[in-house]
Structure formats: C-alpha cells, structure tokens
Design a protein around this motif. Structure first.
Motif, PDB file in Angstrom:
ATOM      1  N   UNK A 158     -26.938 -41.627  24.208  1.00  0.00           N
ATOM      2  CA  UNK A 158     -26.079 -42.649  23.365  1.00  0.00           C
ATOM      3  C   UNK A 158     -24.746 -41.804  22.981  1.00  0.00           C
ATOM      4  N   UNK A 159     -24.810 -40.726  22.702  1.00  0.00           N
ATOM      5  CA  UNK A 159     -23.651 -39.898  22.427  1.00  0.00           C
ATOM      6  C   UNK A 159     -22.523 -39.370  23.721  1.00  0.00           C
ATOM      7  N   UNK A 160     -23.388 -39.499  24.692  1.00  0.00           N
ATOM      8  CA  UNK A 160     -22.961 -38.854  25.736  1.00  0.00           C
ATOM      9  C   UNK A 160     -22.312 -39.881  26.903  1.00  0.00           C
ATOM     10  N   UNK A 161     -23.203 -40.083  28.130  1.00  0.00           N
ATOM     11  CA  UNK A 161     -22.724 -40.765  29.205  1.00  0.00           C
ATOM     12  C   UNK A 161     -22.721 -42.314  28.841  1.00  0.00           C
ATOM     13  N   UNK A 162     -23.387 -42.726  27.988  1.00  0.00           N
ATOM     14  CA  UNK A 162     -23.455 -44.060  27.637  1.00  0.00           C
ATOM     15  C   UNK A 162     -22.042 -44.465  26.849  1.00  0.00           C
ATOM     16  N   UNK A 173     -37.193 -39.329  24.320  1.00  0.00           N
ATOM     17  CA  UNK A 173     -36.490 -39.707  23.300  1.00  0.00           C
ATOM     18  C   UNK A 173     -35.425 -38.919  23.035  1.00  0.00           C
ATOM     19  N   UNK A 174     -35.357 -37.655  23.204  1.00  0.00           N
ATOM     20  CA  UNK A 174     -34.407 -36.832  23.191  1.00  0.00           C
ATOM     21  C   UNK A 174     -33.229 -37.180  24.025  1.00  0.00           C
ATOM     22  N   UNK A 175     -33.739 -37.375  25.261  1.00  0.00           N
ATOM     23  CA  UNK A 175     -32.626 -37.648  26.371  1.00  0.00           C
ATOM     24  C   UNK A 175     -31.935 -38.834  26.123  1.00  0.00           C
ATOM     25  N   UNK A 180     -19.893 -50.351  28.058  1.00  0.00           N
ATOM     26  CA  UNK A 180     -21.359 -49.998  27.037  1.00  0.00           C
ATOM     27  C   UNK A 180     -21.237 -49.842  25.692  1.00  0.00           C
ATOM     28  N   UNK A 181     -19.968 -49.048  25.393  1.00  0.00           N
ATOM     29  CA  UNK A 181     -19.387 -49.074  23.940  1.00  0.00           C
ATOM     30  C   UNK A 181     -19.159 -50.481  23.318  1.00  0.00           C
ATOM     31  N   UNK A 182     -18.717 -51.144  24.115  1.00  0.00           N
ATOM     32  CA  UNK A 182     -18.535 -52.641  23.495  1.00  0.00           C
ATOM     33  C   UNK A 182     -20.039 -53.308  23.025  1.00  0.00           C
ATOM     34  N   UNK A 183     -20.776 -52.968  24.218  1.00  0.00           N
ATOM     35  CA  UNK A 183     -22.402 -53.910  23.759  1.00  0.00           C
ATOM     36  C   UNK A 183     -22.666 -52.896  22.818  1.00  0.00           C
ATOM     37  N   UNK A 184     -22.797 -51.819  22.737  1.00  0.00           N
ATOM     38  CA  UNK A 184     -23.627 -51.120  21.589  1.00  0.00           C
ATOM     39  C   UNK A 184     -22.894 -51.417  20.107  1.00  0.00           C
ATOM     40  N   UNK A 185     -21.633 -51.445  20.165  1.00  0.00           N
ATOM     41  CA  UNK A 185     -20.837 -52.060  18.727  1.00  0.00           C
ATOM     42  C   UNK A 185     -21.198 -53.355  18.456  1.00  0.00           C
ATOM     43  N   UNK A 186     -21.284 -54.384  19.346  1.00  0.00           N
ATOM     44  CA  UNK A 186     -21.408 -55.637  19.100  1.00  0.00           C
ATOM     45  C   UNK A 186     -23.173 -55.952  18.867  1.00  0.00           C
ATOM     46  N   UNK A 187     -24.087 -55.079  19.423  1.00  0.00           N
ATOM     47  CA  UNK A 187     -25.521 -55.448  19.325  1.00  0.00           C
ATOM     48  C   UNK A 187     -26.085 -54.735  18.177  1.00  0.00           C
TER      49      UNK A 187
END
Length: 114
Positions: free
Chosen positions: A45-49, A38-40, A55-62
């Motif tokens: 989420x703040x790092x490689x993703x 869970x920590x990884x 992925x930014x667009x997906x995270x923002x839209x979903x």
C-alpha cells in the motif's frame, strides 16, 4: 477479574489435531509464513500501489487514503483472523492456539480476494 473462558476446553496434544508435541511446536514456527501475506499487502500500500496515479486516486476515493485502508485491513484481520474459523467445528479449531493460528492462516490466504 478476567471473566470466564469462552471456547472449547480441549487440549490439542495427543489427539487427532495435534498428535504430538513436535507438531504443536511446529505451529509456532509457521507464524511468519502465516502472516506474510498481510505484511506484504500492508507494505504494498505504501510502495508499489501508490506509485500508480490511478491506484492512488482509487485508494483515496474509496478508502480515504493509504492509512485508512491499512487500518481497515488490520481491523478486519484482528476481528476475524483469530475467530476459530479454521476448523470444521468448535472442538477442532475453537479457542486453542492451534485453532487461532489456523484461523489466521485462512484469513491471510484469502486476502487476495478481499
């Protein structure tokens, strides 16, 4: 007043779940390994993703962004990660710390499929 005890009344030292005190202590030394997935995930989420624009667009839209996604993951963990689901029955994984750690391990191990 804290109310009444909910869960099993079994003490898991000297039974088939925790045959001796050393096994009981060992459970606590495993906490960092149990919660590492869970920590990884939260760190990713703040790092490689977020470096990949798609992925930014997906995270923002979903999910509405990185912070809401992290809160959703942590909320699910704290809601289900200690629910006693780590054993075959309530007496094996009910409300004792052993059962809670097993539940947390099960939840964290399944994070890749959530």
């Amino acid at each position: 007043e804290v109310g009444e005890w909910i869960g099993s009344d079994r003490v898991h030292i000297g039974d088939d779940q925790v045959p001796n005190g050393m096994m009981f202590i060992d459970k606590y030394t495993q906490v960092n390994r149990i919660i590492n997935p869970i920590l990884k995930t939260i760190d990713a989420i703040d790092g490689p993703m977020t470096k990949d624009p798609s992925q930014q667009m997906y995270i923002k839209s979903v999910f509405g962004g990185c912070e809401p996604l992290k809160k959703l993951i942590l909320c699910d963990f704290f809601k289900h990660g200690f629910d006693g689901s780590g054993g075959d029955n309530m007496m094996d994984a009910g409300s004792c710390i052993d059962g809670r750690l097993t539940s947390a391990w099960n939840w964290c191990q399944g994070i890749k499929s959530k």
